[in-house]
Motif scaffolding. Structure first.
Motif, PDB file in Angstrom:
ATOM      1  N   PRO A  10       2.402   7.421   8.687  1.00 19.07           N
ATOM      2  CA  PRO A  10       1.658   8.072   7.607  1.00 19.07           C
ATOM      3  C   PRO A  10       1.227   7.091   6.530  1.00 19.07           C
ATOM      4  O   PRO A  10       0.215   7.285   5.893  1.00 19.07           O
ATOM      5  CB  PRO A  10       2.662   9.073   7.032  1.00 19.07           C
ATOM      6  CG  PRO A  10       3.757   9.162   8.013  1.00 19.07           C
ATOM      7  CD  PRO A  10       3.743   7.945   8.860  1.00 19.07           C
ATOM      8  N   ILE A  11       1.977   6.000   6.331  1.00 21.56           N
ATOM      9  CA  ILE A  11       1.610   5.037   5.291  1.00 21.56           C
ATOM     10  C   ILE A  11       0.313   4.340   5.669  1.00 21.56           C
ATOM     11  O   ILE A  11      -0.567   4.150   4.839  1.00 21.56           O
ATOM     12  CB  ILE A  11       2.740   4.011   5.068  1.00 21.56           C
ATOM     13  CG1 ILE A  11       3.971   4.748   4.548  1.00 21.56           C
ATOM     14  CG2 ILE A  11       2.303   2.938   4.094  1.00 21.56           C
ATOM     15  CD1 ILE A  11       5.134   3.878   4.213  1.00 21.56           C
ATOM     16  N   SER A  12       0.164   4.022   6.951  1.00 22.29           N
ATOM     17  CA  SER A  12      -1.078   3.351   7.328  1.00 22.29           C
ATOM     18  C   SER A  12      -2.262   4.312   7.264  1.00 22.29           C
ATOM     19  O   SER A  12      -3.360   3.932   6.893  1.00 22.29           O
ATOM     20  CB  SER A  12      -0.949   2.729   8.718  1.00 22.29           C
ATOM     21  OG  SER A  12      -0.866   3.747   9.668  1.00 22.29           O
ATOM     22  N   THR A  13      -2.008   5.599   7.581  1.00 20.60           N
ATOM     23  CA  THR A  13      -3.121   6.551   7.440  1.00 20.60           C
ATOM     24  C   THR A  13      -3.447   6.731   5.968  1.00 20.60           C
ATOM     25  O   THR A  13      -4.589   6.945   5.602  1.00 20.60           O
ATOM     26  CB  THR A  13      -2.777   7.934   8.025  1.00 20.60           C
ATOM     27  OG1 THR A  13      -1.430   8.192   7.800  1.00 20.60           O
ATOM     28  CG2 THR A  13      -3.126   8.025   9.486  1.00 20.60           C
ATOM     29  N   TRP A  14      -2.434   6.614   5.142  1.00 16.86           N
ATOM     30  CA  TRP A  14      -2.657   6.735   3.709  1.00 16.86           C
ATOM     31  C   TRP A  14      -3.607   5.632   3.243  1.00 16.86           C
ATOM     32  O   TRP A  14      -4.572   5.884   2.530  1.00 16.86           O
ATOM     33  CB  TRP A  14      -1.303   6.643   2.994  1.00 16.86           C
ATOM     34  CG  TRP A  14      -1.380   6.383   1.538  1.00 16.86           C
ATOM     35  CD1 TRP A  14      -2.427   6.686   0.706  1.00 16.86           C
ATOM     36  CD2 TRP A  14      -0.387   5.747   0.732  1.00 16.86           C
ATOM     37  NE1 TRP A  14      -2.131   6.290  -0.555  1.00 16.86           N
ATOM     38  CE2 TRP A  14      -0.888   5.705  -0.581  1.00 16.86           C
ATOM     39  CE3 TRP A  14       0.869   5.218   0.979  1.00 16.86           C
ATOM     40  CZ2 TRP A  14      -0.176   5.167  -1.632  1.00 16.86           C
ATOM     41  CZ3 TRP A  14       1.583   4.687  -0.078  1.00 16.86           C
ATOM     42  CH2 TRP A  14       1.063   4.658  -1.368  1.00 16.86           C
ATOM     43  N   THR A  71       5.699   7.367   0.570  1.00 10.25           N
ATOM     44  CA  THR A  71       6.135   6.040   0.147  1.00 10.25           C
ATOM     45  C   THR A  71       7.658   5.999   0.077  1.00 10.25           C
ATOM     46  O   THR A  71       8.292   5.059   0.566  1.00 10.25           O
ATOM     47  CB  THR A  71       5.534   5.690  -1.227  1.00 10.25           C
ATOM     48  OG1 THR A  71       4.141   5.988  -1.188  1.00 10.25           O
ATOM     49  CG2 THR A  71       5.736   4.238  -1.566  1.00 10.25           C
ATOM     50  N   LEU A  72       8.243   7.058  -0.533  1.00  8.66           N
ATOM     51  CA  LEU A  72       9.706   7.107  -0.642  1.00  8.66           C
ATOM     52  C   LEU A  72      10.335   7.120   0.741  1.00  8.66           C
ATOM     53  O   LEU A  72      11.305   6.397   1.006  1.00  8.66           O
ATOM     54  CB  LEU A  72      10.129   8.348  -1.438  1.00  8.66           C
ATOM     55  CG  LEU A  72       9.833   8.263  -2.946  1.00  8.66           C
ATOM     56  CD1 LEU A  72      10.257   9.549  -3.630  1.00  8.66           C
ATOM     57  CD2 LEU A  72      10.555   7.067  -3.552  1.00  8.66           C
ATOM     58  N   VAL A  73       9.783   7.960   1.632  1.00 14.04           N
ATOM     59  CA  VAL A  73      10.310   8.020   3.001  1.00 14.04           C
ATOM     60  C   VAL A  73      10.251   6.638   3.636  1.00 14.04           C
ATOM     61  O   VAL A  73      11.213   6.179   4.275  1.00 14.04           O
ATOM     62  CB  VAL A  73       9.507   9.057   3.839  1.00 14.04           C
ATOM     63  CG1 VAL A  73       9.843   8.916   5.314  1.00 14.04           C
ATOM     64  CG2 VAL A  73       9.810  10.471   3.368  1.00 14.04           C
ATOM     65  N   GLY A  74       9.131   5.948   3.412  1.00 14.14           N
ATOM     66  CA  GLY A  74       8.966   4.603   3.966  1.00 14.14           C
ATOM     67  C   GLY A  74      10.041   3.658   3.437  1.00 14.14           C
ATOM     68  O   GLY A  74      10.679   2.938   4.206  1.00 14.14           O
ATOM     69  N   ILE A  75      10.256   3.707   2.106  1.00 19.08           N
ATOM     70  CA  ILE A  75      11.253   2.806   1.500  1.00 19.08           C
ATOM     71  C   ILE A  75      12.642   3.105   2.067  1.00 19.08           C
ATOM     72  O   ILE A  75      13.381   2.194   2.468  1.00 19.08           O
ATOM     73  CB  ILE A  75      11.245   2.966  -0.038  1.00 19.08           C
ATOM     74  CG1 ILE A  75       9.919   2.428  -0.588  1.00 19.08           C
ATOM     75  CG2 ILE A  75      12.428   2.235  -0.659  1.00 19.08           C
ATOM     76  CD1 ILE A  75       9.704   2.708  -2.054  1.00 19.08           C
ATOM     77  N   VAL A  76      12.993   4.417   2.137  1.00 20.87           N
ATOM     78  CA  VAL A  76      14.306   4.805   2.653  1.00 20.87           C
ATOM     79  C   VAL A  76      14.457   4.315   4.093  1.00 20.87           C
ATOM     80  O   VAL A  76      15.500   3.775   4.480  1.00 20.87           O
ATOM     81  CB  VAL A  76      14.496   6.340   2.557  1.00 20.87           C
ATOM     82  CG1 VAL A  76      15.731   6.772   3.340  1.00 20.87           C
ATOM     83  CG2 VAL A  76      14.610   6.760   1.103  1.00 20.87           C
ATOM     84  N   THR A  77      13.397   4.463   4.879  1.00 19.12           N
ATOM     85  CA  THR A  77      13.467   4.030   6.281  1.00 19.12           C
ATOM     86  C   THR A  77      13.751   2.536   6.371  1.00 19.12           C
ATOM     87  O   THR A  77      14.583   2.098   7.172  1.00 19.12           O
ATOM     88  CB  THR A  77      12.126   4.333   6.980  1.00 19.12           C
ATOM     89  OG1 THR A  77      11.759   5.664   6.679  1.00 19.12           O
ATOM     90  CG2 THR A  77      12.255   4.172   8.479  1.00 19.12           C
ATOM     91  N   ILE A  78      13.059   1.768   5.518  1.00 17.21           N
ATOM     92  CA  ILE A  78      13.280   0.319   5.548  1.00 17.21           C
ATOM     93  C   ILE A  78      14.732   0.001   5.185  1.00 17.21           C
ATOM     94  O   ILE A  78      15.388  -0.819   5.830  1.00 17.21           O
ATOM     95  CB  ILE A  78      12.289  -0.386   4.591  1.00 17.21           C
ATOM     96  CG1 ILE A  78      10.877  -0.266   5.170  1.00 17.21           C
ATOM     97  CG2 ILE A  78      12.656  -1.861   4.410  1.00 17.21           C
ATOM     98  CD1 ILE A  78       9.776  -0.666   4.236  1.00 17.21           C
TER      99      ILE A  78
END
Ligand code: HEC
Length: 310
Positions: free
Chosen positions: A14-18, A45-52
């Motif tokens: 979703p971040i890249s689609t964003w 963005t938060l989901v992305g950070i948590v995933t990392i």
């Protein structure tokens, strides 16, 4: 581990689609705070950070686990009385796969049989990473040929450039069309010694006019603009009209094709401000002497003529 990587990729999607979305719909950056999609983007963005973060923690745990596995293997080996040989790390394995290098101990198997004063040569393999990159460029050249030169589905650089220029020209045309061009014209113009406008006019003059009329308006190819003699009238209306419509047959172009109406006004004001400045090396007078009393009449005929030609 594998699942973690897949999960990370899925989460990052979703971040890249964003990123694509933001460029496609220009509206987002105009007012990011009130954009309806903002909460979604923030969440993603938060989901992305948590995933990392999860990913980083997973790697650390894996390292701890490895240490334990290694320790137990070492203990087992010493219990059995054999020397402990560590498993090569995944990095070492990958490195071997990519380079296909012959280990130092086995070099003798690939040494070529010539010998130049003790200098020998090894018959090493081409590293697979390099070979595959090379094959990749061959495959890419085929794709490139088909896309750019056979199907013409994507414009070449030259065409791309032409397209962008055409687009920019269209934008200029639209902007110009939206501007009220006739808002400033000679009919309703009155000279005021406005220092701001005069200095703007001086800049316009320096860039466009000084080549023919000289820096101080003393005249060269074009007439002296500082004296009382005028070929086309010396009122602000006359000067504005002369600059706007030019005297093409005498070598002065119609400046309304190049300058904006306000620039013509500013440069007219600048010329008015030069009156009587008596610069050195002034060109001899041309045209009749300009008399204030005939001014109104000349202005009338001139503006009628100009309006008719508009
Ligand atoms: C290529 C040379 C050239 C350039 C550049 C040029 N002019 Fe001229 N200008 C002339 C010539 C030649 C005349 C005389 C026309 C004639 O003989 O009727 C003239 C005449 C004029 C006149 C009328 C003078 C008179 O006696 O009535 C004005 C005002 C004037 N120019 C202003 C300008 C301004 C302002 C610019 C810059 C935006 C400019 N000129 C740029 C060559 C030029």
């Amino acid at each position: 581990m594998k699942n973690k990587i897949i999960a990370l990729l899925v989460m990052l999607l979703p971040i890249s689609t964003w990123a694509q979305d933001a460029t496609a719909t220009k509206g987002f950056w105009d007012d990011p705070i009130n954009h309806p999609m903002t909460p979604f983007y923030v969440l993603m963005t938060l989901v992305g950070i948590v995933t990392i973060l999860v990913f980083v923690v997973a790697i650390m745990l894996l390292q701890v686990l490895n240490t334990f596995v290694e320790r137990s293997a070492r203990e087992k080996a010493s219990a059995m009385g054999v020397a402990y040989v560590p498993e090569p790390s995944w990095w070492t394995k990958l490195d071997r796969k990519l380079t296909n290098a012959v280990p130092l101990e086995k070099e003798a198997t690939i040494v070529l049989d010539h010998n130049y004063d003790g200098i020998k040569e090894l018959d090493n393999h081409l590293p697979p990473w390099w070979k595959w990159l090379f094959y990749g460029t061959i495959a890419w050249s085929v794709v490139y040929l088909v896309v750019y030169h056979i199907t013409d589905s994507v414009p070449l650089q030259e065409q791309e450039y032409a397209n962008e220029i055409a687009l920019a020209d269209e934008q200029i045309r639209k902007t110009r069309a939206a501007e009220p061009v006739a808002a400033i014209d000679e009919a309703a113009l009155a000279y005021t010694a406005d220092a701001d406008l005069i200095s703007k006019g001086a800049a316009v003059y320096k860039n466009n006019c000084a080549s023919c009329h000289k820096d101080k308006g003393e005249g060269s190819i074009g007439p002296n603009l500082t004296d009382d003699y005028w070929l086309h009238g010396g009122s602000i209306q006359n000067i504005f009209a002369t600059i706007k419509n030019g005297v093409p047959e005498k070598g002065m172009i119609a400046w309304n094709a190049i300058l904006k109406p306000e620039e013509i006004r500013d440069v007219s004001f600048f010329i008015m401000s030069l009156k009587g400045s008596n610069p050195p090396n002034a060109k001899a007078p041309q045209g009749p002497i300009w008399k204030e009393e005939v001014k109104t009449e000349v202005v009338k005929t001139d503006s009628v003529k100009v309006q008719a030609s508009l």
